[in-house]
Scaffold this active site. Structure first.
Site, PDB file in Angstrom:
ATOM      1  N   ASP A  82       0.823  -1.213   0.000  1.00 48.01           N
ATOM      2  CA  ASP A  82       0.000   0.000   0.000  1.00 48.01           C
ATOM      3  C   ASP A  82       0.858   1.264   0.000  1.00 48.01           C
ATOM      4  O   ASP A  82       1.894   1.326   0.671  1.00 48.01           O
ATOM      5  CB  ASP A  82      -0.901  -0.029   1.247  1.00 48.01           C
ATOM      6  CG  ASP A  82      -2.047   0.953   1.178  1.00 48.01           C
ATOM      7  OD1 ASP A  82      -2.466   1.311   0.067  1.00 48.01           O
ATOM      8  OD2 ASP A  82      -2.543   1.352   2.253  1.00 48.01           O
ATOM      9  N   HIS A 180      -7.466   9.349   5.352  1.00 51.61           N
ATOM     10  CA  HIS A 180      -6.875   8.293   6.170  1.00 51.61           C
ATOM     11  C   HIS A 180      -7.032   8.645   7.645  1.00 51.61           C
ATOM     12  O   HIS A 180      -6.992   9.811   8.032  1.00 51.61           O
ATOM     13  CB  HIS A 180      -5.389   8.135   5.834  1.00 51.61           C
ATOM     14  CG  HIS A 180      -5.142   7.690   4.429  1.00 51.61           C
ATOM     15  ND1 HIS A 180      -4.366   8.403   3.546  1.00 51.61           N
ATOM     16  CD2 HIS A 180      -5.589   6.608   3.739  1.00 51.61           C
ATOM     17  CE1 HIS A 180      -4.332   7.774   2.377  1.00 51.61           C
ATOM     18  NE2 HIS A 180      -5.066   6.682   2.472  1.00 51.61           N
ATOM     19  N   SER A 211     -11.849   3.542   7.093  1.00 49.92           N
ATOM     20  CA  SER A 211     -12.142   3.438   8.527  1.00 49.92           C
ATOM     21  C   SER A 211     -13.139   4.512   8.946  1.00 49.92           C
ATOM     22  O   SER A 211     -12.880   5.705   8.790  1.00 49.92           O
ATOM     23  CB  SER A 211     -10.856   3.601   9.354  1.00 49.92           C
ATOM     24  OG  SER A 211      -9.995   2.509   9.160  1.00 49.92           O
TER      25      SER A 211
END
Length: 289
Positions: A82, A180, A211
């Site tokens: 990633d 993020h 998330s």
């Protein structure tokens, strides 16, 4: 099964209106828990490691653990690097056995992003592994990469089409308002932008910053064309909180197995929740040969 390229997993997901969940893992227990969750739900899954995790554990150790996990399940498992901006690490991970790579040159001007991405696509093409790239700048903190709110920029739909045509990249992560980390408020996702990008770009799209996005927003993004959702911060929090609880209840614990098992169990349940949210339950059948 052996580790597989994420390209066919994501192509099937986009064609059938669901997303494959990609989980960043940092320990053996996290890796095991994610694959166990996918196995229970009969879902394809992507294991991810950041540059920091590769430096911490070593690419060979990560690949070996992922291969063992994949060999013990009937569901397809891919292994993805990633947000990598170092050519040397990309080569290292490809040689070690990763089946998917993200070249992140999104901080560079468009032409340089194209050139860097095309270089990796050509390198990966010979062995059939997936390449993901990013356009725009996703805000927040991902390992050692920080993008301040004022630096975050959304991807331009026309540039996305030009980028895919120029690079031949198999998957694209456009910045569409996610971030993020854990959101301080409601995510400001530009769903209209997702739709416009999806109408111009036929490759699978990737939703970074998964998330904490509410379920209805996740499902809406998937319906518009997102075929992969990345989850990192939530897993770390769930894992760490479970360990903290063990020590809060019994500060004398000194056997790692006694605090890592509850952490693994908690993470498995969290991963299952995300897989369900992405509509991937039962979708391993899409990849039975």
């Amino acid at each position: 099964m052996s580790l597989v390229s994420s390209t066919p997993l994501l192509q099937a997901a986009r064609a059938n209106g669901y997303a494959v969940t990609a989980f960043n893992v940092h320990t053996l227990e996290m890796l095991q828990a994610v694959v166990e969750a996918a196995t229970e739900l009969n879902a394809p899954v992507i294991l991810q490691s950041t540059m920091g995790t590769v430096k911490h554990l070593g690419a060979d150790y990560i690949v070996t653990a992922a291969r063992v996990a994949a060999s013990k399940t009937h569901v397809p498992v891919a292994l993805h690097l990633d947000h990598c901006h170092e050519f040397e690490m990309i080569v290292q991970c490809i040689r070690a056995g990763y089946t998917s790579i993200m070249i992140d040159a999104s901080m560079k001007p468009f032409a340089e992003n194209v050139a860097d991405t095309k270089r990796i696509v050509e390198l990966a093409a010979a062995i059939g592994i997936n390449v993901e790239a990013e356009l725009g700048k996703v805000g927040g903190v991902e390992d050692d990469i920080t993008v301040e709110d004022h630096e975050a920029t959304l991807a331009d739909p026309d540039e996305c089409a030009q980028f895919v045509a120029a690079t031949g990249v198999a998957t694209l992560a456009p910045a569409i308002g996610t971030a993020h980390g854990i959101y301080k408020g409601e995510p400001n996702i530009d769903f209209d932008r997702i739709g416009r990008i999806a109408s111009r770009v036929k490759v699978p799209l990737v939703l970074h910053g998964g998330s904490g996005i509410p379920e209805e927003q996740v499902k809406r993004a998937i319906a518009l064309g997102m075929a992969k959702m990345n989850v990192a911060t939530e897993l770390r929090i769930v894992f760490s909180d479970a360990i903290k609880k063990v020590f809060a209840d019994n500060p004398a614990v000194d056997d790692p197995r006694h605090y890592l098992k509850p952490a693994k169990d908690a993470l498995r349940e969290a991963a299952k929740e995300k897989i369900r949210m992405c509509g991937a339950v039962g979708r391993a059948v899409d990849h039975v040969s």
